[in-house]
Design a protein around this motif. Structure first.
Motif, mmCIF file in Angstrom:
data_model
loop_
_atom_site.group_PDB
_atom_site.id
_atom_site.type_symbol
_atom_site.label_atom_id
_atom_site.label_comp_id
_atom_site.label_asym_id
_atom_site.label_seq_id
_atom_site.Cartn_x
_atom_site.Cartn_y
_atom_site.Cartn_z
ATOM 1 N N ASP A 131 67.480 69.829 27.073
ATOM 2 C CA ASP A 131 66.643 69.275 26.012
ATOM 3 C C ASP A 131 67.275 69.577 24.649
ATOM 4 O O ASP A 131 68.183 70.417 24.547
ATOM 5 C CB ASP A 131 65.236 69.893 26.078
ATOM 6 N N PRO A 132 66.817 68.891 23.578
ATOM 7 C CA PRO A 132 67.430 69.079 22.253
ATOM 8 C C PRO A 132 67.390 70.539 21.789
ATOM 9 O O PRO A 132 66.356 71.199 21.894
ATOM 10 C CB PRO A 132 66.575 68.195 21.342
ATOM 11 N N ASP A 133 68.525 71.015 21.301
ATOM 12 C CA ASP A 133 68.578 72.340 20.689
ATOM 13 C C ASP A 133 68.739 72.241 19.173
ATOM 14 O O ASP A 133 68.890 73.249 18.488
ATOM 15 C CB ASP A 133 69.708 73.184 21.294
ATOM 16 N N LEU A 134 68.711 71.005 18.675
ATOM 17 C CA LEU A 134 68.773 70.763 17.235
ATOM 18 C C LEU A 134 67.692 69.772 16.832
ATOM 19 O O LEU A 134 67.406 68.811 17.558
ATOM 20 C CB LEU A 134 70.129 70.172 16.832
ATOM 21 N N LEU A 135 67.104 70.007 15.680
ATOM 22 C CA LEU A 135 66.304 69.005 14.994
ATOM 23 C C LEU A 135 67.120 68.582 13.782
ATOM 24 O O LEU A 135 67.644 69.440 13.058
ATOM 25 C CB LEU A 135 64.961 69.586 14.563
ATOM 26 N N VAL A 136 67.290 67.278 13.588
ATOM 27 C CA VAL A 136 68.081 66.785 12.462
ATOM 28 C C VAL A 136 67.201 65.912 11.569
ATOM 29 O O VAL A 136 66.496 65.017 12.052
ATOM 30 C CB VAL A 136 69.304 65.983 12.945
ATOM 31 N N VAL A 137 67.244 66.201 10.291
ATOM 32 C CA VAL A 137 66.550 65.387 9.301
ATOM 33 C C VAL A 137 67.612 64.659 8.487
ATOM 34 O O VAL A 137 68.436 65.297 7.826
ATOM 35 C CB VAL A 137 65.678 66.251 8.373
ATOM 36 N N ASP A 138 67.612 63.349 8.572
ATOM 37 C CA ASP A 138 68.587 62.538 7.842
ATOM 38 C C ASP A 138 67.948 62.064 6.545
ATOM 39 O O ASP A 138 66.872 61.444 6.564
ATOM 40 C CB ASP A 138 69.004 61.341 8.702
ATOM 41 N N LEU A 139 68.566 62.367 5.427
ATOM 42 C CA LEU A 139 68.066 61.971 4.110
ATOM 43 C C LEU A 139 68.940 60.836 3.598
ATOM 44 O O LEU A 139 70.105 61.032 3.277
ATOM 45 C CB LEU A 139 68.095 63.163 3.149
ATOM 46 N N ASP A 140 68.349 59.655 3.559
ATOM 47 C CA ASP A 140 69.096 58.426 3.266
ATOM 48 C C ASP A 140 68.594 57.841 1.947
ATOM 49 O O ASP A 140 67.465 57.343 1.874
ATOM 50 C CB ASP A 140 68.884 57.433 4.410
ATOM 51 N N PRO A 141 69.423 57.893 0.895
ATOM 52 C CA PRO A 141 68.951 57.423 -0.415
ATOM 53 C C PRO A 141 69.058 55.911 -0.575
ATOM 54 O O PRO A 141 70.053 55.304 -0.195
ATOM 55 C CB PRO A 141 69.900 58.127 -1.391
ATOM 56 N N GLY A 142 68.020 55.323 -1.128
ATOM 57 C CA GLY A 142 68.076 53.910 -1.495
ATOM 58 C C GLY A 142 68.494 53.807 -2.950
ATOM 59 O O GLY A 142 67.876 54.407 -3.831
ATOM 60 N N ALA A 143 69.558 53.065 -3.236
ATOM 61 C CA ALA A 143 70.058 52.956 -4.617
ATOM 62 C C ALA A 143 68.898 52.557 -5.544
ATOM 63 O O ALA A 143 68.022 51.799 -5.143
ATOM 64 C CB ALA A 143 71.165 51.914 -4.676
ATOM 65 N N PRO A 144 68.894 53.119 -6.771
ATOM 66 C CA PRO A 144 69.925 53.956 -7.397
ATOM 67 C C PRO A 144 69.869 55.433 -7.031
ATOM 68 O O PRO A 144 70.612 56.223 -7.602
ATOM 69 C CB PRO A 144 69.663 53.760 -8.890
#
Length: 304
Positions: A131-144
């Motif tokens: 099972d997952p051993d990592l939690l990943v939070v992806d921070l994706d900026p919308g321009a600007p």
């Protein structure tokens, strides 16, 4: 003219390297030989993050300005010593469909992939059979919005996760945004991890709706940071720490210190996308800032 080929032996494995002078990043004059050199030198920090994980490669046979393709299955001519794991096709509803994934547990396999112009390496949040051993939070900026805005949101996310005993470690994506990597127990399934990440993302979006969204719709994302909780789905992968990115220059998904993130978020430091040579210097100075990801973290709390 036939490409020049070189036979090398690495840790007892025989490899054939070719086209070392081929330019992979024209704007920087960065060649395939330099790609292989970078991956060889970064291997002590990178390999622990690849070990045991089915790797998806993005290959650029003619450099970042040429055509590219995603590759999950083993390529033709895979050496017999490369570790393969036969796993279901990610996201497939047909349980009989499988892929022979490559697992990069050693330097020879890493160099072999680099020689195939696999510039980008992406891995799931789980190791094979677990099972997952990592939690990943992806921070994706919308321009600007950009890396500065992502850094400010990262600090908010760090503090919110800390309330649940979850430690977050930041890295740039090597492109425009960043990710937070959080070691977890490895005892909960991807659906549970994803649901928790979504819950926390929606909390922050409700707190700061002018600058954060937890919704994927692109129409509402300009000027906001999208907290992409869906990266924790079993079929998803995230760019591996220290992987090159196929940008104009050879940028890298680079671990940061929280002091650096806070300085960028408050405006006291300029956002910076680190390149291969800078990352090697940073490792010499800091070691692997994500080394703690190898130690299991907490069980995520149930909904409350």
């Amino acid at each position: 003219m036939a490409p020049e080929r070189f036979h090398v032996t690495i840790d007892g494995r025989d490899l054939e390297l070719s086209n070392l002078d081929k330019v992979m990043y024209p704007a920087a004059g960065f060649t395939k030989g330099e790609v292989i050199d970078y991956y060889t030198r970064v291997a002590p920090a990178l390999l622990p993050h690849l070990a045991g994980r089915a790797v998806t490669r993005i290959r650029y046979p003619n450099g970042v300005e040429g055509a590219h393709f995603f590759e999950k299955n083993k390529p033709g001519g895979t050496p017999e010593w490369v570790r393969l794991e036969t796993l279901p096709v990610p996201g497939s509803t047909k349980s009989r469909e499988t892929i022979d994934f490559v697992v990069v547990d050693d330097l020879p396999t890493l160099v072999w992939l680099a020689n195939l112009a696999a510039l980008e390496l992406h891995t799931p949040q789980w190791r094979v059979g677990a099972d997952p051993d990592l939690l990943v939070v992806d921070l994706d900026p919308g321009a600007p919005a950009g890396l500065r805005e992502c850094s400010a949101v990262a600090v908010l996310m760090r503090d919110r996760l800390a309330e649940d005993g979850v430690a977050a470690y930041p890295k740039t994506s090597g492109k425009k945004g960043m990710q937070l990597c959080c070691p977890i127990s490895g005892t909960q399934d991807a659906e549970t991890v994803s649901a928790y990440a979504k819950r926390v993302a929606e909390e922050l979006a409700a707190m700061v709706p002018a600058s954060i969204t937890a919704k994927m719709a692109k129409a509402i994302r300009p000027g906001k940071v999208f907290i992409d909780w869906s990266q924790n789905a079993a079929a998803k992968t995230t760019v591996t720490p220290y992987s090159l990115r196929a940008q104009e220059f050879p940028t890298v998904s680079t671990p940061l210190t929280w002091d650096e993130v806070e300085a960028i978020g408050t405006g006291s430091a300029e956002p910076h996308h680190y390149r291969a040579d800078e990352v090697l210097d940073r490792i010499e100075k800091h070691g692997d800032l994500l080394a703690d990801l190898m130690t299991p973290g907490p069980v995520l709390p149930a909904r409350h």
